[in-house]
Design a protein around this motif. Structure first.
Motif, PDB file in Angstrom:
ATOM      1  N   PRO A   1      -0.605  11.887  10.568  1.00 60.31           N
ATOM      2  CA  PRO A   1      -1.817  12.482   9.915  1.00 60.31           C
ATOM      3  C   PRO A   1      -2.981  13.064  10.788  1.00 60.31           C
ATOM      4  N   GLY A   2      -3.126  14.235  10.386  1.00 61.63           N
ATOM      5  CA  GLY A   2      -4.455  14.946  11.221  1.00 61.63           C
ATOM      6  C   GLY A   2      -3.747  15.554  12.578  1.00 61.63           C
TER       7      GLY A   2
ATOM      8  N   GLU B   1       0.866  -1.177  -0.028  1.00 61.32           N
ATOM      9  CA  GLU B   1       0.018  -0.033  -0.036  1.00 61.32           C
ATOM     10  C   GLU B   1       0.935   1.309  -0.006  1.00 61.32           C
ATOM     11  N   VAL B   2       0.216   2.430  -0.344  1.00 60.72           N
ATOM     12  CA  VAL B   2       0.946   3.675  -0.198  1.00 60.72           C
ATOM     13  C   VAL B   2       0.828   4.188   1.127  1.00 60.72           C
ATOM     14  N   SER B   3       1.733   4.389   2.018  1.00 62.41           N
ATOM     15  CA  SER B   3       1.780   4.678   3.368  1.00 62.41           C
ATOM     16  C   SER B   3       2.068   6.174   3.355  1.00 62.41           C
TER      17      SER B   3
ATOM     18  N   PRO C   1      -2.364  17.154   7.417  1.00 63.20           N
ATOM     19  CA  PRO C   1      -3.635  17.053   7.289  1.00 63.20           C
ATOM     20  C   PRO C   1      -4.164  15.399   7.540  1.00 63.20           C
ATOM     21  N   ALA C   2      -5.350  15.200   7.530  1.00 57.54           N
ATOM     22  CA  ALA C   2      -5.929  13.693   7.673  1.00 57.54           C
ATOM     23  C   ALA C   2      -5.243  12.871   6.757  1.00 57.54           C
ATOM     24  N   ASP C   3      -5.071  13.420   5.598  1.00 58.84           N
ATOM     25  CA  ASP C   3      -4.683  12.575   4.345  1.00 58.84           C
ATOM     26  C   ASP C   3      -3.036  12.803   3.773  1.00 58.84           C
ATOM     27  N   GLY C   4      -2.713  13.618   4.816  1.00 58.06           N
ATOM     28  CA  GLY C   4      -1.030  13.914   4.868  1.00 58.06           C
ATOM     29  C   GLY C   4      -0.058  12.939   5.249  1.00 58.06           C
ATOM     30  N   PRO C   5       1.297  13.217   5.376  1.00 62.29           N
ATOM     31  CA  PRO C   5       2.332  12.438   5.611  1.00 62.29           C
ATOM     32  C   PRO C   5       2.427  12.138   7.136  1.00 62.29           C
ATOM     33  N   GLU C   6       3.224  11.076   7.653  1.00 56.90           N
ATOM     34  CA  GLU C   6       3.719  11.001   9.053  1.00 56.90           C
ATOM     35  C   GLU C   6       5.059  10.969   8.992  1.00 56.90           C
ATOM     36  N   PHE C   7       5.616  12.019  10.318  1.00 58.04           N
ATOM     37  CA  PHE C   7       6.942  12.134  10.396  1.00 58.04           C
ATOM     38  C   PHE C   7       7.216  11.167  11.668  1.00 58.04           C
ATOM     39  N   ALA C   8       8.373  10.740  11.550  1.00 59.28           N
ATOM     40  CA  ALA C   8       8.976  10.030  12.830  1.00 59.28           C
ATOM     41  C   ALA C   8      10.090  10.857  13.417  1.00 59.28           C
TER      42      ALA C   8
ATOM     43  N   ASP D   1      -2.027  12.029  -0.853  1.00 56.07           N
ATOM     44  CA  ASP D   1      -2.476  13.199  -1.292  1.00 56.07           C
ATOM     45  C   ASP D   1      -2.311  14.685  -0.474  1.00 56.07           C
ATOM     46  N   GLY D   2      -2.488  14.518   0.792  1.00 59.66           N
ATOM     47  CA  GLY D   2      -2.213  15.487   1.392  1.00 59.66           C
ATOM     48  C   GLY D   2      -1.030  16.402   1.539  1.00 59.66           C
ATOM     49  N   THR D   3      -0.793  17.338   2.095  1.00 63.15           N
ATOM     50  CA  THR D   3       0.773  17.948   2.236  1.00 63.15           C
ATOM     51  C   THR D   3       0.933  18.822   3.536  1.00 63.15           C
ATOM     52  N   ALA D   4       1.935  18.387   4.194  1.00 66.68           N
ATOM     53  CA  ALA D   4       1.949  19.182   5.537  1.00 66.68           C
ATOM     54  C   ALA D   4       2.360  20.451   5.348  1.00 66.68           C
ATOM     55  N   THR D   5       2.076  21.436   6.468  1.00 66.15           N
ATOM     56  CA  THR D   5       2.419  22.656   6.218  1.00 66.15           C
ATOM     57  C   THR D   5       3.133  23.356   7.629  1.00 66.15           C
ATOM     58  N   ALA D   6       3.522  24.347   7.551  1.00 62.39           N
ATOM     59  CA  ALA D   6       4.103  25.247   8.734  1.00 62.39           C
ATOM     60  C   ALA D   6       3.718  26.695   8.912  1.00 62.39           C
ATOM     61  N   GLN D   7       3.648  27.193  10.070  1.00 66.39           N
ATOM     62  CA  GLN D   7       3.505  28.561  10.241  1.00 66.39           C
ATOM     63  C   GLN D   7       4.253  29.102  11.360  1.00 66.39           C
ATOM     64  N   VAL D   8       5.018  29.947  11.288  1.00 66.55           N
ATOM     65  CA  VAL D   8       5.690  30.937  12.304  1.00 66.55           C
ATOM     66  C   VAL D   8       5.133  32.199  12.696  1.00 66.55           C
TER      67      VAL D   8
END
Length: 382
Positions: A321-322, A62-64, A263-270, A238-245
């Motif tokens: 995600p989320g 699967e795409v994870s 976002p809910a359909d975004g990536p997971e970072f370890a 499908d989703g893209t992570a974002t940042a704000q300062v």
């Protein structure tokens, strides 16, 4: 039994003879994004269960959302339990001579999750299904015999590794071809030199987790950025992570908050963390500036005309995600905001200046804390 796409292709070539296996030119360098919609019997990437009955039951294919160390947008998850096999395969419309494939980069990234793996020293393979003088075989890269781009030999768990084959990379043939026995290992250049006939050619590529030798063993892995014949295949959610300062002034300098969101359909970072790049009208020496990140004093260094502040440890186990990671920070400047020390921070006498802070999301990649492509900046004038 219905024929899968590979079986149909092999049958057509062997039936029609040499004229069927046209040799396509090397593809132009490009990156192709592969999403969950591209996996399946109607898509360009086939999973094991999409290819008809198999002697090995399929595992996870699967795409994870688990972020790769290049694009940080997901990866291909391949995992097997006892007796299973997992793979995602992409087939070309025509064969490409192995010598042509070898003329451009052949590489991929892999990650082994030790928490869900019982075997050791084994990782996922990049495979090249091909014909060698009319005989079909599959060549498999052997990461356990290789050294990755960071200089680590063999498969190391819980860290991303980049494998670059080149002519000397060791590959294993699944069937006897030319002078190579079934299961034999050899440099890829040796296979290229032996498989030069008109009915020779690579017909695709596969991300694979196969037999482990131990019927009770399990292996949980991720692969991405499979690069063959001038094309890199980037598996992505499908989703893209974002940042704000957001910044504000204090009596001693600047304070702010960095907010990273997936976002809910975004990536997971370890092991997410934060790196701050600080610049000003006139940049002071690192020893004259104190920075805290999430309330912890950070080491301040100078790099590329900025001050850099970073903690040696991550701030959380995961950014899911989320989820959102909120990181407060403070920057104490020499003499405070009104000290007039000549650093351009806007002290007394009408002296004004600007401070810009860029916050980068860090995560576990090729190194334990590696900058991702998720960042944001804010500036404030005194």
């Amino acid at each position: 039994m219905r024929l899968n796409r590979l079986t149909a292709y092999v049958t057509a070539v062997l039936t029609a003879g040499a004229s069927v296996l046209c040799l396509a030119p090397s593809a132009q360098a490009a990156t192709q994004r592969v999403t969950a919609a591209d996996l399946g019997p109607a898509g360009p990437w086939l999973r094991l269960q999409d290819q008809g009955p198999s002697t090995n039951p399929p595992g996870v294919q699967e795409v994870s959302p688990f972020a790769d160390p290049v694009h940080w947008n997901g990866s291909l998850h391949l995992a097997i339990g006892p007796g299973q096999q997992s793979q995602a395969a992409h087939y070309y419309t025509a064969g490409v001579q192995l010598s042509t494939v070898l003329a451009s980069e052949i590489s991929y990234d892999s990650y082994v999750d030790s928490a869900h793996t019982t075997t050791t020293g084994t990782g996922p393979n990049l495979q090249l299904p091909m014909f060698c003088n009319g005989a079909f075989t599959t060549l498999s890269f052997q990461p356990q015999l290789a050294t990755d781009a960071e200089g680590r030999h063999g498969v190391v768990p819980d860290i991303w590794q980049h494998w670059d084959s080149g002519p000397s990379g060791i590959w294993r043939t699944s069937r006897a071809v030319a002078s190579f026995p079934a299961g034999g290992d050899a440099p890829l250049s040796d296979f290229a030199a032996a498989c030069t006939g008109a009915t020779s050619g690579v017909i695709g590529l596969i991300g694979n987790v196969g037999s482990l030798g131990d019927p009770a063993a399990s292996l949980d892995t991720y692969v991405d950025n499979l690069t063959v014949n001038g094309t890199t295949y980037d598996f992505a959610v499908d989703g893209t992570a974002t940042a704000q300062v957001d910044l504000h002034t204090t009596a001693t300098g600047v304070a702010g908050t960095a907010v990273f969101h997936s976002p809910a359909d975004g990536p997971e970072f370890a092991d997410p963390g934060t790196r701050l790049l600080i610049s000003a009208s006139t940049t002071p020496a690192p020893g004259d500036v104190q920075v805290t990140i999430d309330g912890i004093p950070a080491t301040v260094t100078s790099e590329g005309g900025h001050l850099v502040a970073q903690l040696p440890e991550p701030l959380a186990d995961r950014l899911l995600p989320g989820g959102t990671l909120t990181v407060p920070f403070t920057i104490t400047l020499p003499g405070g905001t009104g000290g007039g020390y000549g650093y351009g921070y806007g002290g007394g006498g009408g002296d004004h200046g600007t401070v810009t802070v860029t916050a980068q999301l860090l995560a576990r990649g090729y190194q334990p804390l590696q900058p991702t492509n998720v960042s944001a900046e804010d500036s404030i004038t005194f």
